[in-house]
Motif scaffolding. Structure first.
Motif, short mmCIF file in Angstrom:
data_model
loop_
_atom_site.label_atom_id
_atom_site.label_comp_id
_atom_site.label_asym_id
_atom_site.label_seq_id
_atom_site.Cartn_x
_atom_site.Cartn_y
_atom_site.Cartn_z
N SER A 149 7.17 5.35 5.01
CA SER A 149 6.88 4.47 5.87
C SER A 149 5.78 3.48 5.13
O SER A 149 4.93 4.02 4.50
CB SER A 149 6.21 5.14 7.03
OG SER A 149 5.54 3.92 7.84
N ARG A 150 6.14 2.17 5.09
CA ARG A 150 5.40 1.13 4.42
C ARG A 150 4.04 0.98 5.58
O ARG A 150 3.32 0.16 5.20
CB ARG A 150 6.13 -0.03 4.16
CG ARG A 150 5.26 -1.24 3.47
CD ARG A 150 6.22 -2.30 3.07
NE ARG A 150 6.69 -2.02 1.58
CZ ARG A 150 7.56 -2.84 0.99
NH1 ARG A 150 7.71 -3.97 1.75
NH2 ARG A 150 7.83 -3.03 -0.15
N GLY A 151 4.42 1.23 6.71
CA GLY A 151 3.40 1.06 7.73
C GLY A 151 3.27 -0.37 8.39
O GLY A 151 2.09 -0.89 8.98
N ILE A 152 4.34 -1.20 8.19
CA ILE A 152 4.22 -2.43 8.65
C ILE A 152 5.78 -2.68 9.51
O ILE A 152 6.71 -1.88 9.39
CB ILE A 152 4.25 -3.53 7.60
CG1 ILE A 152 5.53 -3.38 6.61
CG2 ILE A 152 3.02 -3.33 6.78
CD1 ILE A 152 5.91 -4.50 5.53
N SER A 153 5.71 -3.54 10.37
CA SER A 153 6.68 -4.17 11.12
C SER A 153 7.35 -5.19 10.45
O SER A 153 7.09 -5.78 9.35
CB SER A 153 6.42 -4.76 12.38
OG SER A 153 7.25 -5.42 13.02
N ALA A 173 -0.18 -2.08 -6.94
CA ALA A 173 -0.79 -0.84 -6.84
C ALA A 173 -0.41 0.21 -5.78
O ALA A 173 0.08 1.34 -6.01
CB ALA A 173 -2.42 -1.00 -6.69
N THR A 174 -0.05 -0.50 -4.53
CA THR A 174 0.56 0.43 -3.58
C THR A 174 1.98 1.11 -3.94
O THR A 174 2.12 1.96 -3.65
CB THR A 174 0.78 -0.71 -2.19
OG1 THR A 174 -0.38 -0.99 -1.87
CG2 THR A 174 1.57 0.34 -1.13
N ARG A 180 3.97 7.65 -7.56
CA ARG A 180 3.48 8.92 -7.80
C ARG A 180 3.35 10.08 -6.76
O ARG A 180 3.74 11.26 -7.03
CB ARG A 180 2.05 8.58 -8.24
CG ARG A 180 1.72 7.71 -9.43
CD ARG A 180 0.32 7.72 -9.82
NE ARG A 180 -0.42 7.04 -8.99
CZ ARG A 180 -1.02 5.44 -8.88
NH1 ARG A 180 -0.19 4.89 -9.83
NH2 ARG A 180 -1.47 5.28 -7.92
N PHE A 181 3.41 9.40 -5.67
CA PHE A 181 3.58 10.37 -4.33
C PHE A 181 4.82 11.16 -4.56
O PHE A 181 4.96 12.31 -4.28
CB PHE A 181 3.12 9.75 -2.91
CG PHE A 181 3.45 10.33 -1.60
CD1 PHE A 181 2.39 11.52 -1.49
CD2 PHE A 181 4.75 10.71 -1.21
CE1 PHE A 181 2.53 12.32 -0.17
CE2 PHE A 181 4.64 11.43 0.09
CZ PHE A 181 3.61 12.20 0.36
N PRO A 203 9.96 0.58 -4.13
CA PRO A 203 9.09 0.02 -4.99
C PRO A 203 9.20 -1.05 -5.84
O PRO A 203 8.51 -1.92 -6.08
CB PRO A 203 8.34 1.36 -5.53
CG PRO A 203 8.58 2.59 -4.55
CD PRO A 203 10.10 2.03 -4.23
N ARG A 204 10.63 -0.76 -6.68
CA ARG A 204 10.87 -1.47 -7.72
C ARG A 204 12.54 -2.01 -7.55
O ARG A 204 13.15 -1.81 -8.55
CB ARG A 204 10.56 -0.99 -9.05
CG ARG A 204 11.24 0.28 -9.11
CD ARG A 204 10.36 1.00 -10.46
NE ARG A 204 10.77 2.28 -10.61
CZ ARG A 204 10.20 3.27 -11.24
NH1 ARG A 204 9.00 3.05 -11.86
NH2 ARG A 204 10.54 4.69 -11.12
#
Length: 306
Positions: A149-153, A173-174, A180-181, A203-204
């Motif tokens: 989850s990115r935690g955003i709507s 950074a996020t 890494r996670f 992420p990319r």
């Protein structure tokens, strides 16, 4: 054979091992800048007009000075020529706001007028490095992915444009923390989801799913970065009779489609072979999709901006 190439926008090939950035560059201090990553293949920067167009739009989102496209194009051509045509390269176009004028002692350009104020001089350069070893494995074997989850709507991009969703900024950074996670979880990559369980992006990378003869990817209005490789694929796939759509995707769609792909400028097409521990078999048309991506990227340079 050189292992890196550095070219500044004045067309000068610099020593890539010599210092270039000032310690007070705002791109370093605050991540206040934008970038593009471009595949160099056969001595040519692939889909460069797409990338220059996205660089310009990202710069506009950050209120950076308008990139001088002709100078960027010349620097890119110089860097690609210096790199050579014998191997692929990973090219980065970097544009930051420049030095922090609060602490640089006025060593930036100054506007004219009675209330003259220091204006940062943007930092801009083109860097070419070898393609990471992980790329070949991702292309040929696919990638293990976890959904996070990115935690955003999905409404955040339009409700809060200052969040810069959909711009390719240096503030990564996020994204790196998510990767890494994933590695700690035994996975190679990530697919971000929204608070509504909608599919966003990697992420990319851009997420594309195939269902029968249809390709689907989340729309930019959801706050995802418009994908250069995904766009090149769509242009080529439509010519080959595929239906290509921008559509809202739920996480359940990832489990009911024929295949999931992470599209990016360097890896190009990486098939998801495992999602949250669930093995995903390659479809019969996997090779066709890979071929469409390769062909689309090779021809993208002649298509122009989008």
């Amino acid at each position: 054979m050189v292992d890196r190439v550095l070219v500044t926008l004045d067309g000068v090939v610099r020593d890539a091992d010599a210092p270039l950035l000032f310690a007070d560059d705002i791109g370093v201090l605050r991540g206040d800048g934008v970038f593009e990553t471009v595949l160099v293949r056969g001595g040519t920067a692939c889909a460069i007009e797409f990338h220059l167009g996205r660089l310009r739009r990202s710069a506009q989102a950050l209120d950076l000075p308008e990139p001088e496209t002709s100078r960027w194009r010349e620097a890119v051509e110089t860097a690609a020529k210096e790199w050579g045509s014998d191997r692929e390269g990973m090219m980065r176009l970097v544009l930051t706001r420049g030095r922090d004028t609060e602490f640089s002692g006025g060593r930036s350009s100054v506007t004219s007028g009675d209330l003259a104020a220091a204006v940062p001089v943007p930092t801009s350069y083109v860097l070419v490095l070898p393609v990471p070893e992980r790329v070949e494995q991702a292309r040929t074997e696919g990638v293990k992915v976890v959904s996070l989850s990115r935690g955003i709507s999905i409404d955040l991009a339009q409700a809060a444009p200052w969040q810069l969703l959909g711009a390719k900024t240096l503030s990564y950074a996020t994204n790196m923390a998510a990767l890494r996670f994933a590695h700690r979880m035994g996975a190679d990559d990530v697919i971000f989801t929204s608070t509504e369980n909608r599919v966003l992006e990697g992420p990319r990378s851009t997420v594309v799913i195939a269902r029968d003869k249809t390709l689907l990817t989340p729309p930019a209005k959801n706050g995802v970065l418009p994908g250069v490789t995904q766009r090149a694929l769509y242009v080529e796939a439509e010519k080959a009779g595929w239906e290509c759509k921008y559509s809202q995707l739920f996480t359940a769609d990832l489990l009911t489609c024929d295949s999931i792909w992470l599209m990016s400028s360097i890896t190009l097409a990486a098939r998801v072979n495992s999602l949250d521990g669930l093995r995903m078999m390659a479809p019969d048309n996997a090779d066709e999709i890979i071929e469409l991506v390769d062909r689309g990227v090779e021809r993208a340079g002649a298509i122009g901006d989008w």
